[in-house]
Design a protein around this motif. Sequence first.
Motif: not given
Length: 557
Positions: A417-419, A445-446, A514-519, A543-545
């Motif tokens: 989701s971050a990508l 949702e993303t 907004y922020f990525s799903e696993h932030y 990380p990875h976000s």
Amino acid sequence: MVQDENGADEQMLNGAEDKLAERRDEVKFIKNDHQNGDAKIDIGPVNGGKPAFTGMSKEELMKYANDPFWVRLRWIFFVGFWAIWVGMLVGAVLIIIGAPKCAAPQPLAWYKRGPHAKFAQIEAAKPQDVQTAKKIHATGAIYELPAELTYSVKKPEVEEQIKRLVAQYVGSDTKVILDLTPNYVPKDSQLVQDAIADPEKRSALVWVSGKTSAPTKWLKVGGNRSAWEKLDDSYLLSQFEEGHYDLKMNSTIIRNEFGGVLRHLIGLGVQGIRLKNTKFFVLSDKLEEEEPSSVPKDFNLGEGDYGFYDHKQTTFPSGLGDVLYDYLSIVKNASDEAFLSVAEDVIQPQVYQLSDVPGANGIDLPMYGDFVKVLSKSKPEKSLKSNLENTLFQAGNDSWLQWNFADVFVDTPQDPSALAMFLSLLPGVPVVPVDAVEYTNVTEETYRQIEMLRKSASYMHGELTLFNADPLVAFSRIKSGNPGYFVIFNPTEVPQSSNFTGPADLPDKMTISYFSEHYNNHEDSVKVAHSAKVNLKELKVAPHSTIILTYVPVKAE
């Protein structure tokens, strides 16, 4: 006698004083020589006061109040004043209405809004695909038409298949896009049969007669066999499948034939065309031998291997951009909402540009660069900012690229989701294969959030500015008069401080959009919340976000 004269003088003076008294003026007599009777007279207001009012009295003015001449003159002035005032008001309104207006920014064309959902071949299409495309809020659904059917779209069975596919998406917000392979046809195609029967139609293919051996040592793409196939007493170029022959894509015959294919597909309701194998288009009659590659990928390769050569004679021909633009014009004339693009990385974007218009592409939506791959690596080997900067520069800074999500590594450590968030706010359109990581591991949702962001004025018409804070990579999208978006991606496995260098218009505090799903799932990271304020200098990105901030630029003093 003297007395008489003096008495007369006094009489005259007394009379003058009486008259002056009527004027209520003060009279002073200054006598110098009494014997001669000379005197100096000084006349002025009484007690140094102001002169008495000598204007017209009320009674005198009232004589003109009802005079026809003055009444008419007053009415003329009254009416004239209001007529001029109303005229100025009407004139101002007309100027406002008639003045050229600043055209409101137009929304992006549907194929630029994206994303596009990438499916398999057309025969595998099913009604459930519509719901699949809706998950990513796709504006386009891409299907591949088998190469053998490219020039057979007018046949009833093929036409019916395309009609069913188009009808499947009627009523949805998704349009049909087809991937075509136009540069070769099977031996039993009408084009080859016509060329066999009529030598004048052989210009449609790379047809060489009067040779006892193959014209060149060209090899099949990716193989080690000759690219020439013998047909009776002639040789035909066959760079791909056995029994399939290359077409000369700039010949009059093929232009008319393939132009007819494009027009027919648009007429059936297809709104997007992506071409495969464009770098292999044959445009010249020159048949020169290939040179060995100066930078071979494998030193074990020899003269009988395709990878041994540089392929300057058989790939990226000169004039490719102009030929593609000719086909693009056919598509645009058939429908101004349709587009023509490529289905693969163009690799050499300069070849796809027009010869007489520097920087202009002969296609819509080029696909270029390895940035998606680099972004999804566990440890990028080069600066992400530099790679992105180079990708956009090489493609042309005004290009609207296709970001191929199929390039994301299956085992990427990055949050998919971050990508998706980071790539989707770059200039371009995401192409999302429905069997790829970016589809199966990213929620609807993303993609709904991405859709909202991509519809904003700052995204559609805003400027892109890259920022550096290695190992982080960030960019802003902002249009004057609108809130800007600041997008940050952390490719590492530890939180990273956001000490950015770049333009000085970034405020210290921004709002989290907004922020990525696993932030917030990382133990070492500071938890964030939507709409919360955050100090950019104190922010540590998880990380990875990816995190997306909203801001208003700081005005320079």
